[in-house]
Scaffold this motif. Structure first.
Motif, mmCIF file in Angstrom:
data_model
loop_
_atom_site.group_PDB
_atom_site.id
_atom_site.type_symbol
_atom_site.label_atom_id
_atom_site.label_comp_id
_atom_site.label_asym_id
_atom_site.label_seq_id
_atom_site.Cartn_x
_atom_site.Cartn_y
_atom_site.Cartn_z
ATOM 1 N N SER B 14 0.938 -1.316 -0.066
ATOM 2 C CA SER B 14 0.001 -0.121 0.169
ATOM 3 C C SER B 14 1.023 1.243 0.006
ATOM 4 O O SER B 14 1.900 1.487 0.844
ATOM 5 C CB SER B 14 -0.879 -0.307 1.388
ATOM 6 N N GLY B 15 0.548 2.280 -0.856
ATOM 7 C CA GLY B 15 1.315 3.452 -0.999
ATOM 8 C C GLY B 15 2.567 3.304 -2.015
ATOM 9 O O GLY B 15 3.323 4.451 -1.976
ATOM 10 N N ALA B 16 2.750 2.392 -2.620
ATOM 11 C CA ALA B 16 3.787 2.120 -3.376
ATOM 12 C C ALA B 16 3.592 3.051 -5.038
ATOM 13 O O ALA B 16 4.333 3.365 -5.629
ATOM 14 C CB ALA B 16 3.987 0.781 -4.013
ATOM 15 N N GLY B 17 2.290 3.058 -5.147
ATOM 16 C CA GLY B 17 1.858 4.115 -6.133
ATOM 17 C C GLY B 17 1.171 3.158 -7.332
ATOM 18 O O GLY B 17 1.364 3.691 -8.480
ATOM 19 N N LYS B 18 0.733 2.157 -7.119
ATOM 20 C CA LYS B 18 0.069 1.283 -8.001
ATOM 21 C C LYS B 18 -0.817 1.634 -9.046
ATOM 22 O O LYS B 18 -0.770 1.808 -10.279
ATOM 23 C CB LYS B 18 -0.389 -0.227 -7.427
ATOM 24 N N ILE B 134 2.131 7.677 2.244
ATOM 25 C CA ILE B 134 0.711 7.383 2.962
ATOM 26 C C ILE B 134 0.379 8.778 3.660
ATOM 27 O O ILE B 134 -0.859 8.694 3.687
ATOM 28 C CB ILE B 134 1.037 6.148 3.908
ATOM 29 N N LEU B 135 1.069 9.406 4.544
ATOM 30 C CA LEU B 135 0.800 10.296 5.389
ATOM 31 C C LEU B 135 0.118 11.524 4.411
ATOM 32 O O LEU B 135 -0.674 12.114 4.658
ATOM 33 C CB LEU B 135 1.842 11.056 6.124
ATOM 34 N N GLY B 136 0.807 11.709 3.182
ATOM 35 C CA GLY B 136 0.516 12.735 2.425
ATOM 36 C C GLY B 136 -1.035 12.636 1.522
ATOM 37 O O GLY B 136 -1.278 13.483 1.366
#
Lengths: 211, 211
Positions: B14-18, B134-136
């Motif tokens: 999660s958060g890798a930019g898929k 993820i925070l962004g």
């Protein structure tokens, strides 16, 4: 060292367009160094010493064979062709990627020494087209054409010794396919297992310090 | 049929930019059809029904599970996600290539059913960067962030279940790498053996008629 260099072997039947694809590919991939071959054949128009080939006499070439200075070599249609060993060994050991453009006999020799290389078989869209390309060069006698063409058709059987086949229908498309193969291999898990296992360990450390 | 379609699975923590990579990749590859997933999570701003996801109620989703209509599904952070089976099966059988963008649990399920798929693990350049991404998003509570980030670090261990790793340092570069992997796989000898063996037989016939 994260990963040793990748050895990329572009091969295929005579007349498939290996030289043209190579020439168009190299400017698009700064990460790929080209290994210049030696040959005893006469330079074609526009070919330069040290750029297209190192042109050698038969005596010079046979001396290189004796001294074990060639990664692979073959006598094709009466001329010697070979790959100087030292350049390839040094580049790969330093982690650089190397491109060889060689015939099928040569590729099979290289595969024995570097089974982890990437072996790409370049073919023309059809054998009909291959005939036209060989004849189009205008450097063939009828006899040498029969030898070349019969051999090319025969060489197609070696596809199963290769990792990839690239059809050279349009040079730009063939170049894009070869470039894609190199990029894909550089991303493959099997070639980077050590690196990724380190990354996983770092990841776990991070996660622990966060929690 | 020359070759059945290629199943390309783009997965990763999660958060890798898929999603971003997928969205940028699809317009560059007309040969690749995107399989839209189902989910019970709330749409994020700008997400459209049938484009980003098919948005379902929990009851609807559980009915699909019961009816065996999902290739893979998982409950992630309290929401269901799943891939409708029929679209994937039909496209592959007709020889079209299909892209799935799914989480790691889902990818492992797909791998059991389609071991010949191409499994790509997308990762951010570092876990530090992953935290920031993820925070962004600004959609996380502290609690849900800890769950997501701890899980992402843990998920990195699954790299070895994949064929390729693509580092998402720059979206354009990541897209070029995924595109290259698809092109390379389409050129691979192992995926085209039947086709090439036919070509070899044609080649021999040609050669015989020439001589």
């Amino acid at each position: 060292m994260i990963q040793k260099g990748l050895l990329v072997v572009l091969s295929g039947p005579s007349g498939a367009g290996k030289g043209t694809v190579c020439k168009a590919l190299l400017p698009t991939m700064s990460s790929l160094g080209y290994s210049v071959s030696c040959t005893t054949r006469q330079p074609r128009e526009g070919e330069q010493e040290g750029v297209n080939y190192f042109f050698k006499s038969r005596e010079q070439f046979e001396e290189m064979i004796q001294q074990d200075e060639l990664l692979e070599w073959a006598e094709v249609y009466g001329n010697y062709y070979g790959t100087p060993l030292r350049y390839v060994e040094e580049q790969l050991a330093a982690g650089y990627n190397v491109l060889l453009e060689i015939d099928i006999q040569g590729a099979l020799q290289v595969k024995k020494k570097y089974p982890n290389g990437v072996f790409i078989f370049l073919i023309p869209p059809s054998l009909q087209e291959l005939k036209q390309r060989i004849l189009g060069r205008g450097t063939e006698t009828e006899e040498s054409f029969k030898v070349r063409f019969g051999s090319a058709a025969d060489e197609m059987k070696h596809i199963n010794d290769y990792d990839y086949v690239v059809v050279n229908d349009q040079v730009d498309d063939a170049v894009d396919r070869v470039r894609s193969i190199v990029i894909a291999e550089l991303c493959s898990v099997k070639r980077n297992r050590e690196y990724y296992n380190n990354l996983i360990q770092e990841g776990q450390t991070d996660a622990v310090s966060f929690n």
